[in-house]
Design a protein around this motif. Structure first.
Motif, PDB file in Angstrom:
ATOM      1  N   PHE A 127       2.206   3.375  10.595  1.00 27.51           N
ATOM      2  CA  PHE A 127       3.480   4.046  10.332  1.00 27.51           C
ATOM      3  C   PHE A 127       3.665   5.268  11.226  1.00 27.51           C
ATOM      4  CE2 PHE A 127       6.077   7.110   7.881  1.00 27.51           C
ATOM      5  CZ  PHE A 127       7.254   6.373   7.820  1.00 27.51           C
ATOM      6  N   ASP A 128       2.607   6.056  11.400  1.00 24.28           N
ATOM      7  CA  ASP A 128       2.685   7.248  12.237  1.00 24.28           C
ATOM      8  C   ASP A 128       2.993   6.885  13.683  1.00 24.28           C
ATOM      9  OD1 ASP A 128       2.381  10.153  12.485  1.00 24.28           O
ATOM     10  OD2 ASP A 128       0.591   9.701  13.647  1.00 24.28           O
ATOM     11  N   ILE A 129       2.344   5.840  14.180  1.00 27.12           N
ATOM     12  CA  ILE A 129       2.580   5.397  15.558  1.00 27.12           C
ATOM     13  C   ILE A 129       4.013   4.903  15.724  1.00 27.12           C
ATOM     14  CG2 ILE A 129       1.992   3.573  17.218  1.00 27.12           C
ATOM     15  CD1 ILE A 129      -0.926   3.882  16.255  1.00 27.12           C
ATOM     16  N   LEU A 130       4.495   4.138  14.764  1.00 30.95           N
ATOM     17  CA  LEU A 130       5.862   3.621  14.845  1.00 30.95           C
ATOM     18  C   LEU A 130       6.892   4.744  14.820  1.00 30.95           C
ATOM     19  CD1 LEU A 130       5.574   0.533  12.453  1.00 30.95           C
ATOM     20  CD2 LEU A 130       5.909   0.480  14.938  1.00 30.95           C
ATOM     21  N   GLN A 131       6.623   5.767  14.006  1.00 23.68           N
ATOM     22  CA  GLN A 131       7.547   6.905  13.948  1.00 23.68           C
ATOM     23  C   GLN A 131       7.632   7.612  15.293  1.00 23.68           C
ATOM     24  OE1 GLN A 131       9.403   6.327  11.178  1.00 23.68           O
ATOM     25  NE2 GLN A 131       9.327   8.494  10.698  1.00 23.68           N
ATOM     26  N   VAL A 132       6.490   7.816  15.924  1.00 23.04           N
ATOM     27  CA  VAL A 132       6.467   8.499  17.214  1.00 23.04           C
ATOM     28  C   VAL A 132       7.112   7.637  18.300  1.00 23.04           C
ATOM     29  CG1 VAL A 132       4.975   9.410  19.033  1.00 23.04           C
ATOM     30  CG2 VAL A 132       4.463   9.913  16.639  1.00 23.04           C
ATOM     31  N   MET A 150       0.846  -1.194   0.000  1.00 22.15           N
ATOM     32  CA  MET A 150       0.000   0.000   0.000  1.00 22.15           C
ATOM     33  C   MET A 150       0.881   1.242   0.000  1.00 22.15           C
ATOM     34  SD  MET A 150      -2.989   1.232  -0.101  1.00 22.15           S
ATOM     35  CE  MET A 150      -3.807  -0.334   0.066  1.00 22.15           C
ATOM     36  N   PRO A 151       0.658   2.176  -0.890  1.00 24.36           N
ATOM     37  CA  PRO A 151       1.564   3.311  -1.019  1.00 24.36           C
ATOM     38  C   PRO A 151       1.394   4.324   0.092  1.00 24.36           C
ATOM     39  CG  PRO A 151      -0.277   3.558  -2.515  1.00 24.36           C
ATOM     40  CD  PRO A 151      -0.404   2.197  -1.899  1.00 24.36           C
ATOM     41  N   LEU A 152       2.486   4.995   0.400  1.00 22.87           N
ATOM     42  CA  LEU A 152       2.430   6.190   1.229  1.00 22.87           C
ATOM     43  C   LEU A 152       1.975   7.336   0.355  1.00 22.87           C
ATOM     44  CD1 LEU A 152       5.724   5.901   3.263  1.00 22.87           C
ATOM     45  CD2 LEU A 152       3.407   5.579   4.100  1.00 22.87           C
ATOM     46  N   PRO A 153       1.466   8.438   0.951  1.00 22.06           N
ATOM     47  CA  PRO A 153       0.993   9.532   0.124  1.00 22.06           C
ATOM     48  C   PRO A 153       2.122  10.191  -0.643  1.00 22.06           C
ATOM     49  CG  PRO A 153       1.057  10.165   2.433  1.00 22.06           C
ATOM     50  CD  PRO A 153       1.316   8.698   2.376  1.00 22.06           C
ATOM     51  N   ILE A 154       1.905  10.392  -1.920  1.00 19.72           N
ATOM     52  CA  ILE A 154       2.898  11.051  -2.766  1.00 19.72           C
ATOM     53  C   ILE A 154       2.533  12.517  -2.908  1.00 19.72           C
ATOM     54  CG2 ILE A 154       3.978  11.058  -5.040  1.00 19.72           C
ATOM     55  CD1 ILE A 154       4.555   8.544  -3.505  1.00 19.72           C
ATOM     56  N   ALA A 155       3.521  13.383  -2.734  1.00 18.72           N
ATOM     57  CA  ALA A 155       3.270  14.806  -2.828  1.00 18.72           C
ATOM     58  C   ALA A 155       2.831  15.201  -4.221  1.00 18.72           C
ATOM     59  CB  ALA A 155       4.550  15.555  -2.466  1.00 18.72           C
ATOM     60  N   ARG A 156       1.845  16.060  -4.302  1.00 14.64           N
ATOM     61  CA  ARG A 156       1.401  16.549  -5.605  1.00 14.64           C
ATOM     62  C   ARG A 156       2.348  17.647  -6.084  1.00 14.64           C
ATOM     63  NH1 ARG A 156      -2.887  16.278  -2.151  1.00 14.64           N
ATOM     64  NH2 ARG A 156      -4.487  14.760  -2.607  1.00 14.64           N
ATOM     65  N   SER A 157       2.451  17.811  -7.386  1.00 19.54           N
ATOM     66  CA  SER A 157       3.423  18.740  -7.939  1.00 19.54           C
ATOM     67  C   SER A 157       2.915  20.164  -8.004  1.00 19.54           C
ATOM     68  CB  SER A 157       3.830  18.281  -9.341  1.00 19.54           C
ATOM     69  OG  SER A 157       2.696  18.203 -10.171  1.00 19.54           O
ATOM     70  N   ARG A 164       6.335   1.234  -1.686  1.00 19.88           N
ATOM     71  CA  ARG A 164       6.688   0.099  -0.842  1.00 19.88           C
ATOM     72  C   ARG A 164       6.565   0.471   0.633  1.00 19.88           C
ATOM     73  NH1 ARG A 164       8.570  -4.454  -3.214  1.00 19.88           N
ATOM     74  NH2 ARG A 164       7.843  -5.233  -1.190  1.00 19.88           N
ATOM     75  N   GLY A 165       5.351   0.830   1.007  1.00 18.64           N
ATOM     76  CA  GLY A 165       5.075   1.136   2.413  1.00 18.64           C
ATOM     77  C   GLY A 165       5.277  -0.067   3.304  1.00 18.64           C
ATOM     78  N   ASP A 166       5.128  -1.277   2.769  1.00 18.19           N
ATOM     79  CA  ASP A 166       5.342  -2.484   3.568  1.00 18.19           C
ATOM     80  C   ASP A 166       6.790  -2.569   4.045  1.00 18.19           C
ATOM     81  OD1 ASP A 166       6.095  -2.770   0.868  1.00 18.19           O
ATOM     82  OD2 ASP A 166       5.965  -4.956   0.972  1.00 18.19           O
ATOM     83  N   ILE A 167       7.730  -2.212   3.166  1.00 14.75           N
ATOM     84  CA  ILE A 167       9.147  -2.241   3.549  1.00 14.75           C
ATOM     85  C   ILE A 167       9.440  -1.135   4.567  1.00 14.75           C
ATOM     86  CG2 ILE A 167      11.514  -1.967   2.711  1.00 14.75           C
ATOM     87  CD1 ILE A 167      10.627  -3.204   0.086  1.00 14.75           C
ATOM     88  N   ILE A 168       8.839   0.029   4.369  1.00 14.31           N
ATOM     89  CA  ILE A 168       9.040   1.129   5.313  1.00 14.31           C
ATOM     90  C   ILE A 168       8.567   0.732   6.703  1.00 14.31           C
ATOM     91  CG2 ILE A 168       8.336   3.483   5.900  1.00 14.31           C
ATOM     92  CD1 ILE A 168       8.243   4.116   2.934  1.00 14.31           C
ATOM     93  N   ASN A 169       7.410   0.087   6.790  1.00 12.18           N
ATOM     94  CA  ASN A 169       6.899  -0.343   8.093  1.00 12.18           C
ATOM     95  C   ASN A 169       7.733  -1.475   8.685  1.00 12.18           C
ATOM     96  OD1 ASN A 169       4.833   1.428   8.663  1.00 12.18           O
ATOM     97  ND2 ASN A 169       3.277   0.239   7.606  1.00 12.18           N
ATOM     98  N   MET A 170       8.230  -2.372   7.829  1.00 13.96           N
ATOM     99  CA  MET A 170       9.131  -3.427   8.318  1.00 13.96           C
ATOM    100  C   MET A 170      10.367  -2.811   8.965  1.00 13.96           C
ATOM    101  SD  MET A 170       8.992  -6.217   5.208  1.00 13.96           S
ATOM    102  CE  MET A 170      10.579  -6.910   5.697  1.00 13.96           C
ATOM    103  N   GLY A 171      10.929  -1.809   8.305  1.00 16.58           N
ATOM    104  CA  GLY A 171      12.106  -1.138   8.857  1.00 16.58           C
ATOM    105  C   GLY A 171      11.804  -0.412  10.152  1.00 16.58           C
ATOM    106  N   ALA A 172      10.619   0.201  10.226  1.00 18.49           N
ATOM    107  CA  ALA A 172      10.232   0.933  11.431  1.00 18.49           C
ATOM    108  C   ALA A 172      10.047  -0.020  12.608  1.00 18.49           C
ATOM    109  CB  ALA A 172       8.944   1.718  11.174  1.00 18.49           C
ATOM    110  N   ILE A 173       9.417  -1.167  12.348  1.00 19.60           N
ATOM    111  CA  ILE A 173       9.227  -2.165  13.410  1.00 19.60           C
ATOM    112  C   ILE A 173      10.572  -2.746  13.846  1.00 19.60           C
ATOM    113  CG2 ILE A 173       8.254  -4.447  13.925  1.00 19.60           C
ATOM    114  CD1 ILE A 173       5.929  -3.707  12.014  1.00 19.60           C
TER     115      ILE A 173
END
Length: 479
Positions: free
Chosen positions: A223-228, A1-8, A355-364
């Motif tokens: 992801f937000d909870i893991l970051q905090v 599931m993607p993280l939000p991508i900034a609009r241009s 690759r939000g799944d990889i980002i969350n894996m790294g955060a965990i």
């Protein structure tokens, strides 16, 4: 599931406004930290910081990514989304908010002498404010957000000073802070209601898929909870198991560098913006090039800052926070070691490739490694060991993200970072600040030496940035 991508569209100006909105509260917190460190005893200061540590850990659970989800979509989509929800959704969320707000209030009653309803209402209003603020950012109501946050921040500082000057009381302090928090929330609610009335018939261009939105929300909430938790788990645990005095020492020693996270977030967004505007067939080459450029620019800021903090740590703690916090210097030293890895936005490529799944894996993984190392390192070297556990876990996480980013781009991890550029800067800046620190401390008083050190850091940043931007421009790579 993607993280939000900034609009241009208009993102440079939008990023600037968002930075300003969040700059004022950050500055207010820094001013109060210095003020209260100087004039409160470590025990009283530690009790005061317990409130904020518990709040910063629990309020992401209350928001659970809603504020991040809102920024992902357009105003019309968000209005339509909230209109699709029924009463049971709002009721369940309301019960969740009440439950966690009650938990926060109980924690405060256990640690400080305070009425139940003050912390209960405070965290409830504080968290909900973030949700409404996100919607107003999406709606680009900057003419409300900027002055309201400026006034709120000024009132925040004034209340802290008045309470300190007229007899310090945590009950009174947080009671007054609750009043301005409620006032800010009421303004946000009023402006939001006007937006809903005005734009509720606006055309929705995004496709509304409930399952997709739900999955994204759960992903962003985690992801937000893991970051905090990554940033505050150590402080939270110490605030519970150790005394208020030790907690105050650790908190001041491990304090995040003000405004640096905002800068790093802006750098990552800038790369995403350029990638979003590029050609699909060139994305791999552009990703490698832009990540290298970003690393060169960020290192021009982070490396001088790192060596300044490293060599002037004693002067910084003693002059800004007084002799009471000399025991925080070893903690500060350990915490500062994480800075070099902040010269790179390690999740940008993964975010771009959805690759939000990889980002969350790294955060965990980072959190698990830090928690596993925390107690052994604490038994070995005390409080500095706790800070060191999170430094080690951050480097582990950065390596994890770099390897996966390289795999997805089918390149070597070393090609994603400007290795030679960084090595040269590390050697140059280390040598420079060793000489500066020795020279100014031999000739001047500690206060003047600190000021001269700070001026040298700013000069080094400006010169290094100018060289990097000139080289980038000369190579024709500014888009």
């Amino acid at each position: 599931m993607p993280l939000p991508i900034a609009r241009s569209s208009g993102l440079v100006s939008n990023s600037f406004f968002i930075f300003i909105i969040r700059f004022f509260p950050s500055l207010a917190n820094l001013v109060v930290l210095i003020l209260y460190s100087k004039y409160l005893s470590p025990a009283a200061y530690g009790a005061y910081q317990h409130f904020w540590i518990h709040l910063y850990v629990l309020f992401p659970f209350i928001c659970f990514g809603i504020h991040v989800l809102i920024i992902t979509y357009s105003r019309s989509f968000i209005i339509n989304l909230f209109q699709q929800l029924n009463a049971s959704h709002y009721l369940l969320y309301g019960l969740w908010v009440i439950l966690l707000s009650g938990l926060f209030a109980v924690l405060q009653i256990r640690s400080i002498d305070i009425n139940f309803f003050v912390p209960f209402l405070f965290i409830l209003c504080y968290a909900i404010t973030f949700i409404f603020e996100s919607f107003l950012i999406v709606s680009k109501n900057y003419y409300w957000l900027i002055p309201v946050n400026f006034i709120y921040s000024a009132a925040f500082c004034a209340i802290h000073w008045i309470v300190l000057d007229h007899g310090f009381s945590l009950q009174g302090l947080f009671g007054y802070l609750l009043s301005i928090t409620v006032l800010r929330l009421c303004i946000y609610i009023g402006v939001t209601v006007c937006n809903f009335k005005r734009y509720h018939k606006e055309v929705v261009f995004e496709e509304y898929l409930p399952g997709k939105v739900l999955a994204l929300w759960l992903h962003l909430g985690l992801f937000d909870i893991l970051q905090v938790l990554s940033g505050y788990a150590d402080k939270f645990i110490i605030s519970i198991v150790l005394t208020a005095e030790l907690s105050a020492i650790y908190y001041n020693g491990s304090q995040n560098i003000p405004f640096l996270p905002l800068l790093l977030s802006a750098a990552g967004s800038a790369v995403l913006i350029q990638l979003a505007g590029g050609r699909k067939q060139d994305e791999k080459t552009d990703s490698i090039r832009l990540m290298n450029q970003s690393g060169k620019v960020l290192s021009s800021i982070v490396f001088p800052l790192f060596f300044f903090l490293l060599f002037f740590r004693y002067d910084l703690i003693v002059i800004l926070l007084t002799n009471k916090y000399i025991p925080a210097i070893p903690v500060f030293f350990m915490a500062t070691l994480v800075l070099p890895v902040r010269a790179y936005s390690f999740t940008t490529v993964l975010q771009r490739l959805h690759r939000g799944d990889i980002i969350n894996m790294g955060a965990i993984a980072e959190l698990v490694v830090a928690l596993a190392l925390m107690y052994p390192l604490y038994k070995w070297i005390g409080l500095p060991g706790v800070a060191l556990s999170f430094v080690i876990s951050t480097y582990f996480q950065a390596t994890f993200y770099l390897i996966y980013s390289a795999r997805l781009l089918q390149t070597s991890p070393l090609k994603l970072i400007p290795v030679v550029n960084w090595l040269v800067k590390l050697i140059v800046f280390a040598s420079l600040f060793i000489i500066i620190h020795y020279a100014v401390n031999q000739i001047f008083s500690a206060k003047i030496a600190l000021v001269l050190g700070a001026i040298s850091m700013i000069a080094a940043i400006i010169i290094s940035l100018a060289i990097e931007l000139k080289n980038t421009s000369k190579n024709g790579r500014i888009q």
